[in-house]
Design an enzyme around this catalytic site. Structure first.
Site, short mmCIF file in Angstrom:
data_model
loop_
_atom_site.label_atom_id
_atom_site.label_comp_id
_atom_site.label_asym_id
_atom_site.label_seq_id
_atom_site.Cartn_x
_atom_site.Cartn_y
_atom_site.Cartn_z
CG MET A 49 3.03 5.61 8.81
SD MET A 49 1.96 6.41 10.05
CE MET A 49 1.15 7.66 9.05
N GLY A 81 0.80 -1.21 0.00
CA GLY A 81 0.00 0.00 0.00
C GLY A 81 0.83 1.26 0.00
CB CYS A 82 0.38 4.46 1.83
SG CYS A 82 -1.32 4.82 1.34
CB ALA A 83 4.50 1.32 3.58
N GLY A 84 4.57 1.25 0.14
CA GLY A 84 5.28 0.53 -0.93
C GLY A 84 6.35 1.32 -1.64
#
Length: 350
Positions: free
Chosen positions: A335, A141-144
């Site tokens: 995160m 997700g956003c941490a990718g």
């Protein structure tokens, strides 16, 4: 000890369709208003999100009709492939490289399913060698964006002299659901945009910055904070309202732990380069990291211009900051589902 990885180039790409936040808010009112009792109370999220416009895989009217998972997947394969090619070519041009010079490609995406994965689908169009190593990464997700960058840096360091291309591509708008009358769906409608970012990494000399360190932290028992549900129409967003207060309370100690394991402290960091998940998240991060109000100005600018694109967004911030000039030491931080945070420390070239 092998030479650390160097950041050689960065690049971004977005779809042509522009969604003005005012138009999205009006459309959401038409779609949700008559059917979702709490929509009027929630509608202010479109004003408070800190977003002026976003880019989307399809024009706004496409989202007014019910869409099946096969329809969404067809758009994902088409647009994600095009964005991958665009971002990769720009990163290659800036590095003065050809696609045949790339030895490893790391593809980060969590907003669609593709088997074969995207880098295989665009291999012919870009001209990758048949012996290229492919590393598709899903589910971060956003941490990718930060985690993919970290994976690429480790692969570059493990094989000095080879070129590693990292591409994060997300089509978050494809998760918009007409059938879900939920707060999470309304918030996602107010936040999400589409885009891709690419960077090239190589161990040795002559880069824009040296990859100094990397690390992650995953909090126990937090699986329900962020992620996807999977049902017949496609992905459904899991987006807990506790993300900003959670970030404010937990991000500082987690980042301190990551830095400490690498012999660093927060006081040695000149600039945190953060994933701007939303206006409230940016504010929470400034408090959590003791940065002072307004310190994450570029993050707010990227959020205003592109919305939350998940994994690529932090790399959009990196691209914008590095074109202005990277500070001596910066730390990428994002995160994502897990719930987790991923960090990478960069030291600018002298």
């Amino acid at each position: 000890m092998p030479a650390p990885a160097q950041l050689i180039s960065t690049a971004i790409a977005v779809p042509d369709n522009i969604l003005l936040q005012s138009d999205v808010a009006a459309a959401a009112g038409e779609i949700f208003g008559p059917r979702f009792r709490e929509f009027d109370r929630m509608a202010r999220v479109f004003d408070s999100a800190g977003i002026h416009k976003r880019h989307a895989a399809r024009p706004i009217d496409w989202f007014r009709e019910p869409r099946s998972w096969p329809e969404r997947t067809a758009v994902y394969l088409d647009v994600a492939s095009a964005l991958f090619v665009s971002a990769a070519r720009r990163a290659l041009d800036e590095a003065g490289l050809l696609a045949t010079d790339i030895d490893t490609v790391v593809t980060v995406s969590s907003t669609g399913i593709a088997t074969p994965s995207i880098e295989a689908r665009v291999s012919g169009a870009l001209g990758f060698r048949p012996d290229i190593e492919r590393v598709p990464v899903f589910g971060l997700g956003c941490a990718g964006g930060v985690s993919g960058f970290s994976i690429g840096a480790r692969m570059a360091q493990a094989r000095p002299g080879t070129n590693v291309l990292v591409v994060a591509v997300e089509l978050c708008t494809l998760a918009f659901r007409l059938d879900e009358m939920t707060k999470a769906n309304v918030v996602a409608t107010a936040l999400f945009g589409d885009g891709a970012a690419a960077c090239i990494l190589r161990a040795g000399e002559g880069g824009l910055a040296t990859v100094e360190a990397a690390g992650q932290h995953t909090w126990p028992d937090t699986l329900d904070i962020m992620g996807w549900s999977v049902d017949p129409e496609g992905f459904g967003v899991i987006f807990d309202r506790s993300i900003p207060p959670f970030a404010e309370a937990e991000m500082g100690p987690a980042v301190d732990g990551i830095l400490g394991r690498n012999g660093l402290t927060r006081s040695q960091v000149d600039r945190f380069i953060c994933h701007p998940g939303g206006a409230k998240v940016v504010e929470a991060l400034e408090h959590a990291l003791d940065l002072g109000q307004g310190a994450l100005d570029v993050e707010r600018d990227v959020l205003r211009d592109y919305g939350n694109m998940s994994a690529p967004t932090v790399l959009f911030v990196l691209d914008r900051i590095r074109r202005k000039g990277l500070p001596n030491r910066s730390v990428l931080a994002a995160m994502g589902p897990g719930f987790s945070v991923s960090c990478v420390s960069l030291v600018a070239a002298e």
